[in-house]
Design a protein around this motif. Structure first.
Motif, PDB file in Angstrom:
ATOM      1  N   ARG A 196      10.686  -7.598  -8.203  1.00  0.00           N
ATOM      2  CA  ARG A 196      11.270  -8.914  -8.496  1.00  0.00           C
ATOM      3  C   ARG A 196      11.869  -9.547  -7.249  1.00  0.00           C
ATOM      4  NH1 ARG A 196      14.957  -8.920 -13.777  1.00  0.00           N
ATOM      5  NH2 ARG A 196      14.432 -11.149 -13.733  1.00  0.00           N
ATOM      6  N   SER A 197      12.191  -8.729  -6.271  1.00  0.00           N
ATOM      7  CA  SER A 197      12.675  -9.242  -4.993  1.00  0.00           C
ATOM      8  C   SER A 197      12.344  -8.209  -3.923  1.00  0.00           C
ATOM      9  CB  SER A 197      14.190  -9.486  -5.026  1.00  0.00           C
ATOM     10  OG  SER A 197      14.656  -9.882  -3.743  1.00  0.00           O
ATOM     11  N   PHE A 198      12.074  -8.704  -2.713  1.00  0.00           N
ATOM     12  CA  PHE A 198      11.749  -7.797  -1.617  1.00  0.00           C
ATOM     13  C   PHE A 198      12.910  -7.634  -0.641  1.00  0.00           C
ATOM     14  CE2 PHE A 198       7.546  -9.423  -2.957  1.00  0.00           C
ATOM     15  CZ  PHE A 198       7.068  -8.232  -3.461  1.00  0.00           C
ATOM     16  N   HIS A 199      14.056  -8.259  -0.979  1.00  0.00           N
ATOM     17  CA  HIS A 199      15.234  -8.014  -0.135  1.00  0.00           C
ATOM     18  C   HIS A 199      16.515  -7.821  -0.942  1.00  0.00           C
ATOM     19  CE1 HIS A 199      14.840 -12.459  -0.383  1.00  0.00           C
ATOM     20  NE2 HIS A 199      16.136 -12.394  -0.574  1.00  0.00           N
ATOM     21  N   PHE A 229       0.827  -1.204   0.000  1.00  0.00           N
ATOM     22  CA  PHE A 229       0.000   0.000   0.000  1.00  0.00           C
ATOM     23  C   PHE A 229       0.870   1.266   0.000  1.00  0.00           C
ATOM     24  CE2 PHE A 229      -3.622  -2.625   1.702  1.00  0.00           C
ATOM     25  CZ  PHE A 229      -4.473  -2.368   0.646  1.00  0.00           C
ATOM     26  N   ILE A 230       1.991   1.201   0.744  1.00  0.00           N
ATOM     27  CA  ILE A 230       2.901   2.364   0.748  1.00  0.00           C
ATOM     28  C   ILE A 230       3.484   2.572  -0.646  1.00  0.00           C
ATOM     29  CG2 ILE A 230       5.095   3.249   1.629  1.00  0.00           C
ATOM     30  CD1 ILE A 230       4.422   1.887   4.303  1.00  0.00           C
ATOM     31  N   GLN A 231       3.877   1.456  -1.305  1.00  0.00           N
ATOM     32  CA  GLN A 231       4.372   1.569  -2.677  1.00  0.00           C
ATOM     33  C   GLN A 231       3.322   2.216  -3.579  1.00  0.00           C
ATOM     34  OE1 GLN A 231       5.719  -2.716  -3.118  1.00  0.00           O
ATOM     35  NE2 GLN A 231       7.306  -1.705  -4.339  1.00  0.00           N
ATOM     36  N   LEU A 286       8.010  -0.492 -11.451  1.00  0.00           N
ATOM     37  CA  LEU A 286       7.484  -1.308 -10.351  1.00  0.00           C
ATOM     38  C   LEU A 286       7.648  -2.797 -10.637  1.00  0.00           C
ATOM     39  CD1 LEU A 286       5.887  -1.309  -7.619  1.00  0.00           C
ATOM     40  CD2 LEU A 286       3.807  -1.539  -9.002  1.00  0.00           C
ATOM     41  N   THR A 287       7.458  -3.178 -11.891  1.00  0.00           N
ATOM     42  CA  THR A 287       7.629  -4.579 -12.284  1.00  0.00           C
ATOM     43  C   THR A 287       9.012  -5.089 -11.894  1.00  0.00           C
ATOM     44  OG1 THR A 287       6.122  -4.295 -14.151  1.00  0.00           O
ATOM     45  CG2 THR A 287       7.614  -6.181 -14.233  1.00  0.00           C
ATOM     46  N   PHE A 288      10.031  -4.263 -12.109  1.00  0.00           N
ATOM     47  CA  PHE A 288      11.404  -4.697 -11.822  1.00  0.00           C
ATOM     48  C   PHE A 288      11.766  -4.516 -10.347  1.00  0.00           C
ATOM     49  CE2 PHE A 288      11.376  -4.245 -16.367  1.00  0.00           C
ATOM     50  CZ  PHE A 288      12.155  -5.322 -16.796  1.00  0.00           C
ATOM     51  N   TRP A 324      12.413   4.379  -4.590  1.00  0.00           N
ATOM     52  CA  TRP A 324      12.780   4.579  -3.183  1.00  0.00           C
ATOM     53  C   TRP A 324      12.875   3.262  -2.428  1.00  0.00           C
ATOM     54  CZ3 TRP A 324       9.649   2.827   0.716  1.00  0.00           C
ATOM     55  CH2 TRP A 324       8.336   2.497   0.376  1.00  0.00           C
ATOM     56  N   VAL A 325      12.131   2.250  -2.867  1.00  0.00           N
ATOM     57  CA  VAL A 325      12.160   0.933  -2.206  1.00  0.00           C
ATOM     58  C   VAL A 325      13.548   0.321  -2.304  1.00  0.00           C
ATOM     59  CG1 VAL A 325      11.157  -1.389  -2.194  1.00  0.00           C
ATOM     60  CG2 VAL A 325       9.711   0.583  -2.692  1.00  0.00           C
ATOM     61  N   GLU A 326      14.266   0.621  -3.391  1.00  0.00           N
ATOM     62  CA  GLU A 326      15.613   0.073  -3.555  1.00  0.00           C
ATOM     63  C   GLU A 326      16.553   0.609  -2.474  1.00  0.00           C
ATOM     64  OE1 GLU A 326      16.459  -2.321  -5.878  1.00  0.00           O
ATOM     65  OE2 GLU A 326      14.266  -2.310  -6.021  1.00  0.00           O
ATOM     66  N   PHE A 327      16.410   1.882  -2.119  1.00  0.00           N
ATOM     67  CA  PHE A 327      17.228   2.457  -1.041  1.00  0.00           C
ATOM     68  C   PHE A 327      16.834   1.842   0.302  1.00  0.00           C
ATOM     69  CE2 PHE A 327      17.321   5.680  -4.353  1.00  0.00           C
ATOM     70  CZ  PHE A 327      18.680   5.943  -4.429  1.00  0.00           C
TER      71      PHE A 327
END
Length: 842
Positions: free
Chosen positions: A758-761, A711-713, A753-755, A822-825
């Protein structure tokens, strides 16, 4: 055709020249029910889906409003949506068809005097088939030769007790769908397919539909909740628009735009596609799943219960030692000769079947032929027999050889000791030998005879006046790779338990060689049955060896583990393993040595008996579940900005309240559907997936922690898009220009977002190295659509868009990169903190 060849003593069976005529006359041996046209059925399912009905409503409203061009475009888009759905359904159905082909049972027949294995659907009337313990009878047939044959006819008669069968007129008929409880027979096929008794009853052995799984129920609940939210929002948006404009039809069209964006119909499609395609891929690896939904449990397996013979051992038994009770001597068999104890091996041979299917009996016959008489059939003349039975089991054969009666039996040592009525000191002496043999990992059989019997035979085999002859020790070594395989399971957080009918010392020896943990303690089958469920649950903690187990005890262990919220996988190969295999969350049968009953009761069949395939199955189950979660979270995240963009400007009273129309939303659906159900399904296994503990089965795929990040994404993407929306609107740009800004930013965000998901960690620096053949195509296809829309004027006009300055294109691209990247950071930050198990990450 149906008589034995008198010269060879073998049956001839059908001739090859007869097969085409018989196949044309009788068809295949399959149950055919009245079925609707599958293509029409698929199309009907597609056009009655909620999303298709909403699209139809929007299309109708365009034509009512006189906007023929938009209505025509909607029709084309609906055709695309239907085509994609149809393709996905066809692909899933083909995957299931492949699965069915892999699970089709085989049967041994005699044709032109030669045994051959065919698929059961190829059986024809007149075929002579060979069935034995554990097989399901594939067609109606008449017995022409039987050996200790009993059949479970519960599917026909409802009676659960096995019925003895022989060549007599009243007992020689076999029904399709029944199962061989014991023995072996030759039988001539009399009816196949719908012409069988089972077919006339309208029953199909494999036609039952499985109940919905936990994950299916969770997905169904989530979609229903979103549908309710979407319907409520639809009414609200329609009402606000109607109050503001007074145009009922136009207000309905805008309301439909919102509900189209709110319903995540891609989720159930992704679930069915992932499971079906995953099952088909596993089948090609030699891992056959009976139902695609089995994969759901595979990734959550927390306990594996193994049987011993053939699973963790080579299933190549050999007689290694013989104990003679009379001389109190133990002899280890040498390569070339047997110094003594030939009488015990002779009695063991007589107590075995003439054409054995049990690995122990095969080992006894091999030893007999090697050390005593290569022509063992010359002395084989059974005149009476008592089948394997009792607890623990034994079996008795009565032979008449050269005018002399031989009454011999073999079975579990404790049973043989009991029926021989030995003294305490004699029992102690024998028990010491058994312990010594068992501690070396040997399986032990007791041998006895009744040389003094005369007259009629008793009703029960226990009632002979038995004499204890001695013991046979057989050895089946562990497979060479067993310890390494079990080590993989342990590192994956899976508990491994050994459930075997062998003595405790035998089980402990094999378990230690196989790498199973906690081998110092064990629980016996009798103890399992004596304890209450609560007591057993407490006793089982830390105990991984279960010895002298029988079917009821195995079943109880499985049930207690399940009550303790364990996800249990169970391996088995025999007729009596059926109840435990069915009870386990995942029953696993070995394809080569497993009986048909075991394979039909199991959820998973390993075609080549390779134990490491179970590792592969668990890894694939974890991968598919992980990729499904990625797809679902992508769907949730990308739907939020669409919903917000379609609703908030209207609620907040912005100058351009309705930036999107159904045409825009359906275009987005065309991009998002294939992305989640095709791209994520192709994602490879993440490197550490088998070093994590199994998930809790009842863990909701929509857990709060995971939903929060999704939801934040989505909120971040929505925030960025709405900022640009408001900024350009306030700068007095036209609605077409603002729409183009919003649309471009949303499409770009979808790609990023698709890329990101691909992983959450792992960050994109690593995931870009993941091999997914569709990665490049997803990017190219998205930009191809954008190019068509922006640079071909008629299409651009249909979407009510305009051209942007290159600077504003760059603004849209950079904004998309920031609101998704920002999720990558965040991932990188958590990696630097070295947080154990990525606890802050879903």
């Amino acid at each position: 055709m149906d008589e034995p060849n008198k010269n060879t003593g073998k049956y001839v069976g059908l001739k090859k020249t007869e097969l085409p005529f018989l196949r044309k006359k009788f068809g295949k041996n399959i149950f055919t029910a009245d079925q609707k046209n599958s293509t029409l059925y698929l199309l009907w399912g597609i056009v009655t889906e909620p999303m298709f009905l909403i699209l139809s409503g929007a299309c109708s409203l365009y034509f009512i409003l006189g906007e023929v061009h938009e209505g025509a475009l909607m029709l084309v888009a609906m055709a695309f949506v239907a085509a994609i759905s149809f393709y996905q359904e066809i692909k899933s159905n083909k995957a299931l068809a492949i699965l069915k082909q892999y699970t089709e049972p085989a049967i041994t027949v005699i044709r032109e005097g030669v045994e051959e294995v065919i698929l059961s659907e190829e059986l024809l009337p007149g075929d002579i088939m060979i069935v034995e313990e554990g097989n399901r009878i594939p067609a109606d047939a008449t017995v022409v030769q039987a050996n200790d044959l009993s059949i479970n006819e519960a599917i026909i008669t409802g009676e659960s007790f096995p019925v003895e069968k022989n060549t007599s007129e009243k007992s020689n008929f076999l029904f399709q769908g029944t199962t061989v409880n014991s023995g072996k027979c030759f039988a001539i096929v009399t009816a196949i397919g719908n012409k069988t008794v089972l077919g006339k009853l309208g029953k199909s052995v494999s036609s039952a539909m499985p109940p919905k799984t936990l994950l299916q129920k969770q997905i169904g609940r989530f979609v229903r909740v979103m549908a309710v939210i979407g319907s409520t929002a639809f009414l609200l948006i329609w009402l606000i628009n109607f109050i503001n404009s007074g145009n009922l039809v136009q207000s309905l069209l805008i309301g439909l735009t919102l509900i189209m964006s709110a319903i995540p119909e891609e989720i159930p499609v992704a679930f069915s596609s992932f499971m079906a395609l995953g099952a088909a891929k596993m089948a090609k690896l030699g891992i056959i799943t009976k139902q695609p939904q089995t994969i759901e449990n595979l990734g959550a397996v927390s306990t594996i219960c193994l049987d011993k013979t053939g699973t963790i051992t080579e299933n190549k038994m050999q007689v290694k030692m013989i104990y003679d009770f009379r001389s109190d001597q133990v002899e280890e068999l040498s390569e070339n000769k047997l110094n003594g104890n030939s009488n015990i091996l002779f009695h063991a041979r007589l107590a075995s079947e003439s054409a054995p299917f049990d690995s122990m009996e095969k080992a006894i016959i091999e030893a007999y032929r090697k050390y005593i008489d290569n022509d063992d059939q010359a002395n084989f003349n059974i005149v009476h027999e008592y089948p394997l039975g009792g607890m623990p089991p034994m079996m008795t054969h009565v032979h008449e050889i050269q005018g002399r009666m031989y009454i011999v039996a073999k079975g579990a040592p404790e049973r043989i000791i009991r029926v021989c009525r030995l003294s305490y000191s004699e029992k102690d002496k024998i028990d010491a030998v058994i312990d010594n043999m068992s501690s070396s990992g040997y399986r032990v059989l007791g041998i006895c005879s009744a040389p003094e019997h005369s007259g009629s035979f008793p009703d029960q085999q226990d009632d002979f006046k038995w004499h204890f002859d001695g013991l046979l020790a057989l050895y089946d070594p562990p497979k060479k790779n067993t310890a390494g395989i079990i080590g993989k399971w342990l590192r994956a957080g899976i508990t491994v338990k050994l459930l075997t009918g062998d003595f405790a010392q035998t089980a402990i020896n094999i378990a230690r060689l196989s790498g199973i943990e906690n081998t110092s303690a064990y629980i016996s089958g009798e103890e399992v049955m004596r304890l209450s469920d609560a007591e057993l649950n407490e006793k089982m903690k830390g105990v991984n060896i279960y010895a002298r187990m029988f079917p009821e005890a195995k079943l109880k262990v499985i049930e207690v583990l399940k009550k303790n919220n364990e996800i249990v996988a169970m391996t088995g190969d025999g007729v009596n393993d059926g109840p435990a295999l069915r009870s386990a969350h995942i029953g696993i049968a070995m394809g080569n040595r497993g009986t048909e009953i075991a394979k039909e009761a199991a959820d998973l069949v390993i075609t080549d008996d390779n134990l490491d395939k179970i590792t592969e199955a668990i890894q694939q189950g974890r991968k598919i579940y992980s990729n499904l979660k990625k797809a679902i979270r992508y769907i949730i995240s990308i739907h939020i900005p669409i919903i917000c963009t379609a609703s908030l400007p209207l609620v907040l009273g912005w100058k351009y309240p309705n930036i999107f129309t159904p045409v825009h939303v359906i275009f987005l659906e065309l991009i998002m559907g294939p992305t989640c159900s095709v791209f994520y399904e192709r994602e490879p296994v993440e490197g550490d997936i088998m070093n994590k503990k199994p998930r809790q089965r009842k863990q909701n795929i929509f857990s709060a922690k995971e939903l929060i990040l999704s939801f934040i994404q989505g909120a971040a993407i929505a925030g960025g898009i709405l900022f640009l929306y408001y900024f350009f609107m306030e700068k007095k740009y036209s609605i077409e220009y603002v729409r183009t800004i919003v649309f471009t930013t949303l499409i770009s965000s979808n790609i990023f977002l698709t890329f990101v998901n691909r992983s959450f960690h792992e960050t994109v620096l690593k995931t870009f190295r993941y091999k997914n053949s569709l990665a490049v195509y997803i990017i190219l296809l998205s930009f191809f659509f954008l190019t068509l829309i922006y640079f071909i004027q008629p299409i651009r006009a249909t979407f009510q868009l305009t051209t942007l300055s290159w600077f504003h294109y760059l603004v849209c691209l950079l904004t998309s990169l920031v609101i998704t990247g920002w999720v990558e950071f965040y991932k990188s930050y958590l990696q630097k903190l070295n947080i154990p198990d990525r606890k802050l990450l879903p």
